[in-house]
Design an enzyme around this catalytic site. Sequence first.
Site, PDB file in Angstrom:
ATOM      1  CG  ASP A 232       0.687 -45.075  13.352  1.00 41.90           C
ATOM      2  OD1 ASP A 232       1.459 -44.114  13.481  1.00 41.90           O
ATOM      3  OD2 ASP A 232      -0.127 -45.427  14.233  1.00 41.90           O
TER       4      ASP A 232
ATOM      5  NE  ARG B  13       0.540 -42.453  15.741  1.00 44.06           N
ATOM      6  CZ  ARG B  13      -0.657 -42.592  16.289  1.00 44.06           C
ATOM      7  NH1 ARG B  13      -1.034 -41.789  17.270  1.00 44.06           N
ATOM      8  NH2 ARG B  13      -1.489 -43.526  15.881  1.00 44.06           N
TER       9      ARG B  13
ATOM     10  CB  THR C 242      -5.570 -45.731  23.934  1.00 42.40           C
ATOM     11  OG1 THR C 242      -5.368 -45.735  22.520  1.00 42.40           O
ATOM     12  CG2 THR C 242      -5.293 -47.138  24.459  1.00 42.40           C
TER      13      THR C 242
HETATM   14  N1  LIG Z   1      -1.926 -39.167   8.201  1.00 41.55           N
HETATM   15  C1  LIG Z   1      -3.093 -38.866   8.766  1.00 41.55           C
HETATM   16  N2  LIG Z   1      -3.094 -38.545  10.078  1.00 41.55           N
HETATM   17  C2  LIG Z   1      -4.282 -38.261  10.635  1.00 41.55           C
HETATM   18  C3  LIG Z   1      -5.486 -38.262   9.928  1.00 41.55           C
HETATM   19  N3  LIG Z   1      -6.485 -37.916  10.795  1.00 41.55           N
HETATM   20  C4  LIG Z   1      -5.905 -37.723  11.989  1.00 41.55           C
HETATM   21  N4  LIG Z   1      -4.572 -37.928  11.911  1.00 41.55           N
HETATM   22  C5  LIG Z   1      -3.559 -37.920  12.956  1.00 41.55           C
HETATM   23  O1  LIG Z   1      -3.735 -39.099  13.703  1.00 41.55           O
HETATM   24  C6  LIG Z   1      -3.229 -38.925  15.008  1.00 41.55           C
HETATM   25  C7  LIG Z   1      -4.281 -39.426  15.985  1.00 41.55           C
HETATM   26  O2  LIG Z   1      -3.637 -39.652  17.142  1.00 41.55           O
HETATM   27  P1  LIG Z   1      -4.200 -40.346  18.449  1.00 41.55           P
HETATM   28  O3  LIG Z   1      -5.531 -39.796  18.791  1.00 41.55           O
HETATM   29  O4  LIG Z   1      -3.102 -40.263  19.466  1.00 41.55           O
HETATM   30  O5  LIG Z   1      -4.267 -41.835  18.133  1.00 41.55           O
HETATM   31  P2  LIG Z   1      -4.937 -43.090  17.697  1.00 41.55           P
HETATM   32  O6  LIG Z   1      -3.891 -43.978  17.129  1.00 41.55           O
HETATM   33  O7  LIG Z   1      -6.097 -42.795  16.830  1.00 41.55           O
HETATM   34  O8  LIG Z   1      -5.426 -43.806  19.028  1.00 41.55           O
HETATM   35  P3  LIG Z   1      -6.386 -43.368  20.205  1.00 41.55           P
HETATM   36  O9  LIG Z   1      -5.513 -43.437  21.414  1.00 41.55           O
HETATM   37  O10 LIG Z   1      -7.444 -44.397  20.263  1.00 41.55           O
HETATM   38  O11 LIG Z   1      -6.932 -42.014  19.927  1.00 41.55           O
HETATM   39  C8  LIG Z   1      -2.882 -37.453  15.129  1.00 41.55           C
HETATM   40  O12 LIG Z   1      -1.477 -37.298  14.966  1.00 41.55           O
HETATM   41  C9  LIG Z   1      -3.621 -36.820  13.948  1.00 41.55           C
HETATM   42  O13 LIG Z   1      -2.966 -35.665  13.452  1.00 41.55           O
HETATM   43  C10 LIG Z   1      -5.443 -38.611   8.552  1.00 41.55           C
HETATM   44  O14 LIG Z   1      -6.436 -38.692   7.860  1.00 41.55           O
HETATM   45  N5  LIG Z   1      -4.212 -38.899   8.027  1.00 41.55           N
END
Ligand SMILES: Nc1nc2c(ncn2[C@@H]2O[C@H](COP(=O)(O)OP(=O)(O)OP(=O)(O)O)[C@@H](O)[C@H]2O)c(=O)[nH]1
Length: 352
Positions: A284, A286, A307
């Site tokens: 991650d 971010r 979340t």
């Molecule tokens: N590097 C990568 N990013 C991904 C993948 N699948 C989804 N994403 C990214 O993951 C992020 C998901 O973000 P969120 O939904 O805010 O976050 P989260 O950390 O899963 O937490 P939640 O609040 O529970 O949804 C987005 O930026 C997507 O583009 C993957 O396989 N690899």
Amino acid sequence: MSLIPTLTETISRARADLRMGLPVVIGSYLVAAVETLSAERLADMHALGQNILALTGRRAETLKARVYDDGLARVQVPKDGDLRWLRALADPAGDLMTPMKGPLLTQRGGEVQPHQAALALAKSAQLLPAMLMVPAEAQPGLTVLAAGPLLAQLAGEAAMAPVASARLPLLAAERSRLHIFRPDDGSTEHYAIEIGDPPRDAPVLTRLHSACFTGDVLGSLKCDCGPQLQSALTAMGQAGAGVLLYLNQEGRGIGLANKMRAYDLQNQGFDTVEANHRLGFEDDERDFRIGAALLRRLGFDTVRLMTNNPRKVEMLEGQGISVAERVALITPRNRFNTGYLDTKARKSGHLL
Ligand SMILES: Nc1nc2c(ncn2[C@@H]2O[C@H](COP(=O)(O)OP(=O)(O)OP(=O)(O)O)[C@@H](O)[C@H]2O)c(=O)[nH]1
Ligand SMILES: [Zn+2]
């Protein structure tokens, strides 16, 4: 003199240079991103002396290269190291087809700050973190940065300024406003969707959503982003108030091109976390401070956060936004996203 570019402005230029394939100068090194380097420029860099390829510890681990320094490896580039050789080290797409790249000789001792700075800059430009470096004088016209200040600035937080805002009726809530915020470091803008007129003195229903072009726009079945976005907006519409921050941190901060590289690796059998690591990224990347900064800008200090990610709760609390309640945001599973959701629960601590 106000017409001389500041450090922040120079860094933003350096990002653009690297993305175009133009080397920059960091400390006493000429530095180029392998991903965008041309054969002509590589030949010029070879002519300057012994080149070093800086890789993150994550990428080096996959390549079985020795990591002597915390978080990075400095691989000696042989005189005949051509673009194909460099790209095979930078990009894991062909790892399984050609597993042996070595033996790779890595440097130990000496200064590493310029290499750390080069890798941090590559990540902030959403390029593969694989940087070719050769000791050299600054060349006329190239962007010049000092390693220490560059690292400090990249670790810092960009100031965010409101740019524009307007009423925007949505399917989920007719009384909505879209606010645009612009970071002062030349990086991408972030958005806030304010639904209804949430009072500032009570916990506001909040979603911090990271951009997912594939899920949000295309309706990809591989992740839960699209349904999460829609169900958060719907819940806010039903509650009559809420704020959804749409943070442009595609692919958990690695950008869409790298996310597609990660998807390609996932198709080869790696999970979402392993794929990021093989590319040289953390799982991650971010900057979670942005969400807190935007909430404060909008006048909110207490949220009911939608979340499943406990890190988001910790981060907001750590940044002085109090989370009165965590609201789960569970979306349907399908045969394409179930492995991804399991990995998030197992490796990233998601409460699913
Ligand atoms: N590097 C990568 N990013 C991904 C993948 N699948 C989804 N994403 C990214 O993951 C992020 C998901 O973000 P969120 O939904 O805010 O976050 P989260 O950390 O899963 O937490 P939640 O609040 O529970 O949804 C987005 O930026 C997507 O583009 C993957 O396989 N690899
Ligand atoms: Zn997604």
